[in-house]
Design an enzyme around this catalytic site. Sequence first.
Site, PDB file in Angstrom:
ATOM      1  N   ARG A  19     -38.183 -40.345  56.910  1.00 41.49           N
ATOM      2  CA  ARG A  19     -37.665 -40.171  57.959  1.00 41.49           C
ATOM      3  C   ARG A  19     -36.328 -39.368  57.918  1.00 41.49           C
ATOM      4  O   ARG A  19     -36.110 -38.154  58.009  1.00 41.49           O
ATOM      5  CB  ARG A  19     -37.502 -41.028  59.142  1.00 41.49           C
ATOM      6  N   HIS A  60     -34.627 -34.654  56.290  1.00 44.44           N
ATOM      7  CA  HIS A  60     -33.665 -33.549  56.368  1.00 44.44           C
ATOM      8  C   HIS A  60     -33.210 -32.842  55.407  1.00 44.44           C
ATOM      9  O   HIS A  60     -32.915 -31.775  55.200  1.00 44.44           O
ATOM     10  CB  HIS A  60     -32.348 -34.152  57.178  1.00 44.44           C
ATOM     11  N   HIS A 116     -26.900 -48.350  59.916  1.00 41.88           N
ATOM     12  CA  HIS A 116     -27.502 -47.280  59.405  1.00 41.88           C
ATOM     13  C   HIS A 116     -26.263 -46.231  58.774  1.00 41.88           C
ATOM     14  O   HIS A 116     -25.276 -45.782  59.573  1.00 41.88           O
ATOM     15  CB  HIS A 116     -28.173 -46.427  60.250  1.00 41.88           C
TER      16      HIS A 116
END
Length: 337
Positions: free
Chosen positions: A14, A18, A197
């Site tokens: 996920r 990017h 995160h």
Amino acid sequence: MNGKKLYISDVTLRDGMHAIRHQYSLDDVRAIATALDRAKVDSIEVAHGDGLQGSSFNYGFGAHTDLEWIEAAADAVSHAKIATLLLPGIGTIHDLKNAYDAGARIVRVATHCTEADVSRQHIEYARELGMDTVGFLMMSHMQTPEGLAQQAKLMESYGATCIYVVDSGGAMNMEDIRARFRTVKAVLKADTETGIHAHHNLSLGVANSIAAVEEGCDRIDASLAGMGAGAGNAPLEVFIAAADKLGWNHGTDLYALMDAADDLVRPLQDRPVRVDRETLALGYAGVYSSFLRHSEMAAARYGIKAVDILVELGKRRMVGGQEDMIVDVALDLLARR
């Protein structure tokens, strides 16, 4: 630690989107998910980098749909749960239902760190579906610890059973992390979990994750070879090695993760995921890490330095979702010459 089992949440499929402009093939997803599952991570997050329905002009089009990626990952695992990301305003509860049907059992509902109130509908619906429901407070460096705690409390009140401190800009240091975890945990119920995160733009992704665990954090996001926006996330194999040396219970196979990082993930990088001039600027200026590739494209188009664009974005306090402003900033800088 008292022998507590850490929850290892992989984000290679996920956040790692990017790093390659959301171009994972289905074979890539199957291979990476299989390797992570064999290494016994607890969850594997799968979606476009900007979450369900992120594939768009603003964020970049994906090689496949979210549902195709989720189905491919779900078919490849027997141990790990499949997670996905939902940003209210990009994805809807209908998209969440479709992701659930495709195999996702965990959802992280992500908002800017001042906008938890927009997550209510999505968190409540996720709980109705029986999903493991996580509140994900992005760009947490832009909120005071006290302000972040109030936003966390809102997400908890909607039904989230885990709240994440999300350093989207890779802009925080260990004391920043400690302050936020202490303050957030002080207002949450005892049985509400917390997660970290981290991004590696200041090379502190692993150190910040360790600091979070020392403050009682339950879940740790990380990715193989750090595959993620900007300088990437906390590299999973590095965090696990460090956790192992600290005697922490992580339940994963370090060497399997090391092999997957170097054999499966690193070869996919068309731009090295590392701390360099541009990614360091993200962390130093406190800019959303996924602005990196967009800013580099604008810099090449208009003949200016990506660092200058990133620093100006930081000065303007731009946040996730304002990718369209990158070209505006580039044109403003060009006009100042």
